[in-house]
Design a protein around this motif. Structure first.
Motif, short mmCIF file in Angstrom:
data_model
loop_
_atom_site.label_atom_id
_atom_site.label_comp_id
_atom_site.label_asym_id
_atom_site.label_seq_id
_atom_site.Cartn_x
_atom_site.Cartn_y
_atom_site.Cartn_z
N UNK A 66 15.83 -20.57 -5.45
CA UNK A 66 15.23 -21.09 -4.23
C UNK A 66 16.22 -21.56 -3.20
N UNK A 67 17.44 -21.02 -3.21
CA UNK A 67 18.45 -21.43 -2.22
C UNK A 67 18.68 -20.37 -1.14
N UNK A 325 29.27 -8.90 -17.13
CA UNK A 325 30.55 -8.73 -17.83
C UNK A 325 31.73 -9.09 -16.94
N UNK A 326 32.77 -9.62 -17.56
CA UNK A 326 33.92 -10.12 -16.81
C UNK A 326 34.67 -9.00 -16.12
N UNK A 327 34.71 -7.80 -16.73
CA UNK A 327 35.41 -6.66 -16.11
C UNK A 327 34.74 -6.23 -14.81
N UNK A 328 33.43 -6.30 -14.75
CA UNK A 328 32.71 -5.98 -13.53
C UNK A 328 32.88 -7.09 -12.50
N UNK A 329 32.91 -8.33 -12.99
CA UNK A 329 33.00 -9.47 -12.07
C UNK A 329 34.36 -9.54 -11.39
N UNK A 330 35.40 -9.00 -12.03
CA UNK A 330 36.73 -9.02 -11.44
C UNK A 330 36.82 -8.16 -10.17
N UNK A 331 35.86 -7.28 -9.97
CA UNK A 331 35.86 -6.39 -8.81
C UNK A 331 34.99 -6.94 -7.68
N UNK A 332 34.49 -8.15 -7.84
CA UNK A 332 33.47 -8.68 -6.91
C UNK A 332 34.04 -9.76 -6.00
N UNK A 333 33.44 -9.84 -4.80
CA UNK A 333 33.57 -11.01 -3.94
C UNK A 333 32.31 -11.85 -4.10
N UNK A 334 32.48 -13.17 -4.20
CA UNK A 334 31.34 -14.05 -4.51
C UNK A 334 31.05 -14.94 -3.30
N UNK A 335 29.78 -14.99 -2.93
CA UNK A 335 29.29 -15.88 -1.88
C UNK A 335 28.33 -16.88 -2.53
N UNK A 336 28.59 -18.15 -2.34
CA UNK A 336 27.79 -19.18 -3.00
C UNK A 336 26.88 -19.88 -2.00
N UNK A 337 25.64 -20.07 -2.39
CA UNK A 337 24.69 -20.82 -1.57
C UNK A 337 24.55 -22.25 -2.10
N UNK A 338 24.23 -23.17 -1.19
CA UNK A 338 24.12 -24.58 -1.55
C UNK A 338 22.65 -24.97 -1.73
N UNK A 339 22.43 -26.07 -2.40
CA UNK A 339 21.08 -26.59 -2.59
C UNK A 339 20.58 -27.20 -1.29
N UNK A 340 19.31 -26.96 -0.99
CA UNK A 340 18.72 -27.48 0.23
C UNK A 340 18.51 -28.99 0.12
N UNK A 341 18.72 -29.70 1.23
CA UNK A 341 18.41 -31.12 1.30
C UNK A 341 16.98 -31.28 1.80
N UNK A 343 15.50 -32.47 4.61
CA UNK A 343 15.15 -31.99 5.95
C UNK A 343 15.10 -30.46 6.01
N UNK A 344 16.01 -29.81 5.30
CA UNK A 344 16.03 -28.35 5.28
C UNK A 344 14.80 -27.79 4.57
N UNK A 345 14.37 -28.43 3.50
CA UNK A 345 13.15 -27.99 2.81
C UNK A 345 11.94 -28.12 3.73
N UNK A 346 11.87 -29.23 4.47
CA UNK A 346 10.75 -29.42 5.40
C UNK A 346 10.75 -28.35 6.49
N UNK A 347 11.94 -28.00 6.99
CA UNK A 347 12.02 -26.96 8.03
C UNK A 347 11.57 -25.60 7.50
N UNK A 348 11.90 -25.31 6.25
CA UNK A 348 11.47 -24.04 5.65
C UNK A 348 9.95 -24.01 5.52
#
Length: 434
Positions: A66-67, A325-341, A343-348
């Motif tokens: 839900x992020x 698997x770690x071998x597949x993950x080594x080829x990846x770029x990772x984008x991380x999402x944060x937990x909503x606060x 006010x952000x939940x209310x806006x959604x």
């Protein structure tokens, strides 16, 4: 209460940014709330995709449930527009691979690879001014010489063989405006010249103006298709009534790839590397990741975008269906999402209610926000839709807090199943209320 039947979980997503994105006190009209770091990362990826520099790469969007991971992926597809191929699948569709599901996975990958075919068409267009037959005997005639006129010039064209047959079939007369494409042996009557409007008593024709420009013209046609479209077209030529996707064999795909390579070498086409977005990627099994690894090393490979709420990784020896698997993950770029606060939940909730046609009071939004914090955001949105139905029954134009509390009392979240079993008296209370 006007509920939109076409409203889905992410139908409010319009793109990554809007003019209101830079203001924290205003509702973001792009459809996305907060997650500015992740959105800026996606924007960089979009710029690289448009420059065709992200083929054969892997991006993973990770975060809690839900992020907004799926929303970010769909916003990427919106920003790319219709020119770049974008294929969306769910990882649960390929959790247990067999021959049919492998074919579906291949089909999804080929939907994400586009081809831009550039072709130049040469054609004649104009009003027929005269018709000259080479032979005196019309039955022995094999060709005809016609004069064509436009607003900027005139030209004589000789028609032979199939074009001559089509000339006779269309019963072309002086004053008709015709279109001739010699390479494809096409001849058709566009209409009758508007200068003959007063002379024709019956006026049963479609009168058009004389074409502008020269009689002989060249036109460049650009067509965007995917590899899967070429597969389907070729299987239709082989089988008039194709019923199953599995009928597309590997041999046919190889022949299509050879044809595409031939067009690319002759500079008549170019590859458009698109995006293959796999949601819930943690449900993929080991065979699926092996296939994706082979796809990255292939000649035609899209950008693979994965989203998952699992951050656990393991080695290949201890691989399980819910991990990467770690071998597949080594080829990846990772984008991380944060937990909503809060006010952000209310806006959604407000943004989703606006898309669904709901009007809610401030206390109702606060109650839905508190419910989302204790349960989940999607459960709270479902309660808002149910509250809209209840307010419609009660003939209330605005959803108030009492309606939200009543709906929350009727429906239960999945975590409350144990409490429901232990306290079966709740069912009796609900029946009395209804």
């Amino acid at each position: 209460f006007r509920y939109n039947d076409k409203c889905t979980w992410h139908s409010h997503i319009n793109g990554l940014f809007s003019e209101s994105s830079k203001y924290t006190d205003k509702l973001d009209l792009s459809g996305l709330i907060a997650q500015m770091n992740a959105r800026e990362s996606i924007q960089i990826i979009i710029n690289l995709i448009k420059k065709n520099k992200m083929a054969g790469r892997v991006i993973i969007i990770t975060g809690i449930s839900g992020s907004g991971k799926t929303a970010l992926g769909l916003a990427l597809g919106k920003e790319l527009g219709g020119t770049t191929p974008f294929s969306l699948v769910n990882g649960s569709e390929f959790s247990f691979l067999n021959s049919k599901k492998i074919t579906r996975l291949i089909q999804s990958c080929r939907k994400a690879i586009g081809i831009r075919i550039v072709d130049t068409i040469e054609f004649y267009e104009g009003e027929v001014t005269n018709i000259l037959v080479d032979s005196k005997n019309l039955n022995d005639c094999q060709s005809v010489l016609i004069g064509l006129k436009t607003s900027e010039g005139s030209l004589r064209v000789k028609l032979k063989e199939s074009l001559f047959q089509k000339f006779n079939e269309n019963n072309v007369k002086i004053g008709d405006i015709i279109y001739i494409e010699p390479d494809k042996y096409t001849l058709k009557v566009v209409g009758r010249s508007s200068t003959f409007y007063q002379e024709d008593e019956l006026r049963q024709y479609d009168y058009v103006t004389i074409p502008s420009g020269k009689v002989f013209k060249k036109k460049k046609i650009v067509q965007d298709i995917t590899l899967n479209d070429l597969d389907v077209v070729n299987i239709q030529q082989i089988d008039q009534y194709p019923s199953k996707i599995s009928e597309i064999s590997d041999y046919l795909r190889q022949e299509v790839d050879k044809l595409v390579s031939k067009y690319i070498k002759s500079k008549k086409a170019q590859i458009l590397n698109g995006v293959l977005f796999i949601d819930e990627a943690h449900t993929l099994n080991f065979d699926s990741f092996c296939f994706l690894t082979r796809l990255l090393d292939s000649r035609y490979s899209p950008l693979i975008l994965l989203s998952t709420n699992r951050t656990t990784i393991v080695n290949l020896e201890n691989f399980s269906d819910s991990k990467i698997p770690i071998n597949f993950l080594n080829r990846c770029l990772i984008i991380r999402t944060k937990k909503y606060v809060q006010n952000e939940i209310a806006n959604i909730i407000v943004l989703k209610g606006k898309t669904s046609g709901l009007v809610m009071t401030g206390n109702a939004i606060k109650n839905l926000r508190n419910i989302a914090i204790l349960t989940s955001l999607r459960f709270s949105i479902l309660l808002s839709l149910a509250s809209g139905l209840i307010s419609n029954i009660l003939k209330e134009k605005i959803i108030n807090s009492s309606i939200v509390k009543f709906v929350n009392f009727i429906f239960f979240f999945s975590r409350e199943s144990r409490i429901i079993r232990e306290k079966e008296k709740n069912y009796l209370i609900i029946n009395r209320i209804l």
